[in-house]
Design a protein around this motif. Sequence first.
Motif, PDB file in Angstrom:
ATOM      1  N   PHE A   1      40.424  11.209   5.866  1.00 14.75           N
ATOM      2  CA  PHE A   1      41.814  11.018   5.438  1.00 14.75           C
ATOM      3  C   PHE A   1      41.999   9.805   4.526  1.00 14.75           C
ATOM      4  CE2 PHE A   1      41.940  13.588   9.214  1.00 14.75           C
ATOM      5  CZ  PHE A   1      42.915  14.542   8.924  1.00 14.75           C
ATOM      6  N   SER A   2      40.892   9.117   4.153  1.00  9.76           N
ATOM      7  CA  SER A   2      41.052   7.946   3.279  1.00  9.76           C
ATOM      8  C   SER A   2      39.824   7.786   2.399  1.00  9.76           C
ATOM      9  CB  SER A   2      41.228   6.675   4.125  1.00  9.76           C
ATOM     10  OG  SER A   2      39.971   6.285   4.680  1.00  9.76           O
ATOM     11  N   ALA A   3      39.999   7.021   1.302  1.00  5.42           N
ATOM     12  CA  ALA A   3      38.889   6.775   0.373  1.00  5.42           C
ATOM     13  C   ALA A   3      37.801   5.947   1.057  1.00  5.42           C
ATOM     14  CB  ALA A   3      39.423   6.050  -0.864  1.00  5.42           C
ATOM     15  N   GLY A   4      38.204   5.026   1.931  1.00  2.00           N
ATOM     16  CA  GLY A   4      37.226   4.204   2.645  1.00  2.00           C
ATOM     17  C   GLY A   4      36.297   5.075   3.489  1.00  2.00           C
TER      18      GLY A   4
ATOM     19  N   PHE B   1      41.224  16.217   4.258  1.00  2.00           N
ATOM     20  CA  PHE B   1      42.163  17.262   4.732  1.00  2.00           C
ATOM     21  C   PHE B   1      43.470  17.147   3.967  1.00  2.00           C
ATOM     22  CE2 PHE B   1      40.792  18.430   9.344  1.00  2.00           C
ATOM     23  CZ  PHE B   1      39.460  18.497   8.960  1.00  2.00           C
ATOM     24  N   ILE B   2      43.561  17.809   2.830  1.00  2.00           N
ATOM     25  CA  ILE B   2      44.709  17.514   1.972  1.00  2.00           C
ATOM     26  C   ILE B   2      46.043  18.042   2.517  1.00  2.00           C
ATOM     27  CG2 ILE B   2      43.176  17.342  -0.051  1.00  2.00           C
ATOM     28  CD1 ILE B   2      44.781  19.693  -1.136  1.00  2.00           C
ATOM     29  N   GLY B   3      46.029  19.217   3.164  1.00  2.00           N
ATOM     30  CA  GLY B   3      47.278  19.755   3.726  1.00  2.00           C
ATOM     31  C   GLY B   3      47.841  18.848   4.805  1.00  2.00           C
ATOM     32  N   ARG B   4      46.956  18.356   5.678  1.00  2.00           N
ATOM     33  CA  ARG B   4      47.440  17.491   6.775  1.00  2.00           C
ATOM     34  C   ARG B   4      47.927  16.145   6.228  1.00  2.00           C
ATOM     35  NH1 ARG B   4      43.581  18.600  12.089  1.00  2.00           N
ATOM     36  NH2 ARG B   4      43.387  20.831  11.716  1.00  2.00           N
ATOM     37  N   ILE B   5      47.330  15.683   5.120  1.00  2.00           N
ATOM     38  CA  ILE B   5      47.821  14.443   4.498  1.00  2.00           C
ATOM     39  C   ILE B   5      49.226  14.683   3.943  1.00  2.00           C
ATOM     40  CG2 ILE B   5      47.470  12.787   2.594  1.00  2.00           C
ATOM     41  CD1 ILE B   5      44.423  13.177   3.045  1.00  2.00           C
ATOM     42  N   ASP B   6      49.407  15.819   3.250  1.00  2.00           N
ATOM     43  CA  ASP B   6      50.748  16.176   2.743  1.00  2.00           C
ATOM     44  C   ASP B   6      51.759  16.226   3.898  1.00  2.00           C
ATOM     45  OD1 ASP B   6      49.613  16.452   0.253  1.00  2.00           O
ATOM     46  OD2 ASP B   6      49.960  18.606   0.071  1.00  2.00           O
ATOM     47  N   ASP B   7      51.315  16.824   5.033  1.00  2.00           N
ATOM     48  CA  ASP B   7      52.216  16.941   6.196  1.00  2.00           C
ATOM     49  C   ASP B   7      52.684  15.581   6.681  1.00  2.00           C
ATOM     50  OD1 ASP B   7      51.755  19.636   6.154  1.00  2.00           O
ATOM     51  OD2 ASP B   7      50.355  19.646   7.851  1.00  2.00           O
ATOM     52  N   SER B   8      51.850  14.530   6.461  1.00  2.00           N
ATOM     53  CA  SER B   8      52.248  13.216   6.965  1.00  2.00           C
ATOM     54  C   SER B   8      52.887  12.357   5.865  1.00  2.00           C
ATOM     55  CB  SER B   8      51.046  12.497   7.589  1.00  2.00           C
ATOM     56  OG  SER B   8      50.054  12.322   6.609  1.00  2.00           O
ATOM     57  N   ASN B   9      53.419  13.069   4.832  1.00  2.00           N
ATOM     58  CA  ASN B   9      54.178  12.413   3.759  1.00  2.00           C
ATOM     59  C   ASN B   9      53.343  11.552   2.815  1.00  2.00           C
ATOM     60  OD1 ASN B   9      56.667  13.517   4.051  1.00  2.00           O
ATOM     61  ND2 ASN B   9      57.313  12.014   5.593  1.00  2.00           N
TER      62      ASN B   9
ATOM     63  N   LEU C   1      44.406  11.764  -3.089  1.00  2.00           N
ATOM     64  CA  LEU C   1      43.189  11.287  -2.422  1.00  2.00           C
ATOM     65  C   LEU C   1      41.950  11.927  -3.054  1.00  2.00           C
ATOM     66  CD1 LEU C   1      41.740   9.643  -0.239  1.00  2.00           C
ATOM     67  CD2 LEU C   1      42.084  11.570   1.326  1.00  2.00           C
ATOM     68  N   ILE C   2      42.043  13.213  -3.382  1.00  2.00           N
ATOM     69  CA  ILE C   2      40.907  13.889  -4.040  1.00  2.00           C
ATOM     70  C   ILE C   2      40.600  13.175  -5.362  1.00  2.00           C
ATOM     71  CG2 ILE C   2      40.078  16.063  -5.084  1.00  2.00           C
ATOM     72  CD1 ILE C   2      40.331  16.342  -2.070  1.00  2.00           C
ATOM     73  N   LYS C   3      41.657  12.871  -6.132  1.00  2.00           N
ATOM     74  CA  LYS C   3      41.485  12.183  -7.430  1.00  2.00           C
ATOM     75  C   LYS C   3      40.783  10.852  -7.225  1.00  2.00           C
ATOM     76  CE  LYS C   3      45.465  13.716 -10.016  1.00  2.00           C
ATOM     77  NZ  LYS C   3      46.851  13.429 -10.220  1.00  2.00           N
ATOM     78  N   GLN C   4      41.264  10.088  -6.217  1.00  2.52           N
ATOM     79  CA  GLN C   4      40.727   8.745  -5.965  1.00  2.52           C
ATOM     80  C   GLN C   4      39.244   8.818  -5.572  1.00  2.52           C
ATOM     81  OE1 GLN C   4      42.549   6.729  -2.640  1.00  2.52           O
ATOM     82  NE2 GLN C   4      41.997   4.696  -3.394  1.00  2.52           N
ATOM     83  N   ILE C   5      38.918   9.747  -4.662  1.00  6.79           N
ATOM     84  CA  ILE C   5      37.515   9.871  -4.220  1.00  6.79           C
ATOM     85  C   ILE C   5      36.636  10.301  -5.401  1.00  6.79           C
ATOM     86  CG2 ILE C   5      35.922  11.046  -2.653  1.00  6.79           C
ATOM     87  CD1 ILE C   5      38.277  11.407  -0.680  1.00  6.79           C
ATOM     88  N   SER C   6      37.150  11.240  -6.188  1.00  2.47           N
ATOM     89  CA  SER C   6      36.387  11.735  -7.336  1.00  2.47           C
ATOM     90  C   SER C   6      36.058  10.597  -8.301  1.00  2.47           C
ATOM     91  CB  SER C   6      37.213  12.833  -8.019  1.00  2.47           C
ATOM     92  OG  SER C   6      36.665  13.179  -9.240  1.00  2.47           O
ATOM     93  N   GLN C   7      37.058   9.730  -8.541  1.00  2.00           N
ATOM     94  CA  GLN C   7      36.862   8.590  -9.444  1.00  2.00           C
ATOM     95  C   GLN C   7      35.822   7.613  -8.867  1.00  2.00           C
ATOM     96  OE1 GLN C   7      40.585   6.766 -10.266  1.00  2.00           O
ATOM     97  NE2 GLN C   7      39.828   5.611 -12.017  1.00  2.00           N
ATOM     98  N   ILE C   8      35.961   7.308  -7.589  1.00  2.00           N
ATOM     99  CA  ILE C   8      35.027   6.369  -6.938  1.00  2.00           C
ATOM    100  C   ILE C   8      33.596   6.932  -6.969  1.00  2.00           C
ATOM    101  CG2 ILE C   8      34.371   5.325  -4.713  1.00  2.00           C
ATOM    102  CD1 ILE C   8      37.414   5.211  -4.051  1.00  2.00           C
ATOM    103  N   TYR C   9      33.444   8.204  -6.622  1.00  2.00           N
ATOM    104  CA  TYR C   9      32.098   8.802  -6.584  1.00  2.00           C
ATOM    105  C   TYR C   9      31.460   8.783  -7.983  1.00  2.00           C
ATOM    106  CZ  TYR C   9      32.336  10.567  -1.716  1.00  2.00           C
ATOM    107  OH  TYR C   9      32.376  10.684  -0.348  1.00  2.00           O
ATOM    108  N   LYS C  10      32.290   9.012  -9.023  1.00  2.00           N
ATOM    109  CA  LYS C  10      31.759   8.994 -10.400  1.00  2.00           C
ATOM    110  C   LYS C  10      31.284   7.597 -10.750  1.00  2.00           C
ATOM    111  CE  LYS C  10      33.810  12.782 -12.835  1.00  2.00           C
ATOM    112  NZ  LYS C  10      35.158  13.091 -12.351  1.00  2.00           N
TER     113      LYS C  10
END
Length: 225
Positions: free
Chosen positions: A115-118, A134-142, A148-157
Amino acid sequence: MKFFIDTANLAQIKEAHDLGILDGVTTNPSLMAKEGVKGEEAVMKHYLTICELVDDGDISAEVLSTTVDEIIEEGKKLAAIHPQIVVKVPMIKDGVKALKWFSDNGIKTNCTLVFSAGQAILAAKAGANYVSPFIGRIDDSNWDGVELIKQISQIYKIQGYKTEILAASIRSPLHIVKCAEAGADVVTSPLEPILGLLKHPLTDIGLAKFLEDAKKMRAELAGVK
Ligand SMILES: O=P(O)(O)OC[C@H]1O[C@](O)(CO)[C@@H](O)[C@@H]1O
């Protein structure tokens, strides 16, 4: 981007496979329970059936243990079912230790409950093959799951991590499109959002018109003769 189906339902797995776009399957204990698959032997058998149905591609099988030694023992048993099995390990301290052990011992893994980049950084450092935010559950919690996908993708690159981003907890066709845009390597979705990608009213209207015109033309040609 690869497409995995997120279900333990054999008919739905077959339908996605027959569509010709299926690259793998993810399951979790809740999805197995939904199909009424109970007990270690039945669970192992069900995983084997899924592997045989999807002749190629990774099949995630989740451990239920929470201590490192038990996760390793359970993961070894799951991995022995079939070469396509990927051991799904929760993002907890003992899970991270087990991920490292599996990576050192040539067993493929999917780090789940992210649920986080860390957490995604830790999974990559431990050598996970896949990380599952878990993107749907993250959306559910506002919060914004796709961000988060964007952030992880950037970090991994930037860091050159080889772990593949497997966007999970998908709720709609738009989620799939947004995850593709955000840099997910894989999306795991129930059948309905995958089939939802097919739909556009203008496609239906356009096809109806083409078929009608073709019918008229055929009738005219038949009249000429
Ligand atoms: O929020 P949901 O729809 O229960 O999804 C949970 C997700 O967890 C997983 O176990 C992660 O792979 C998937 O099976 C599923 O996409």
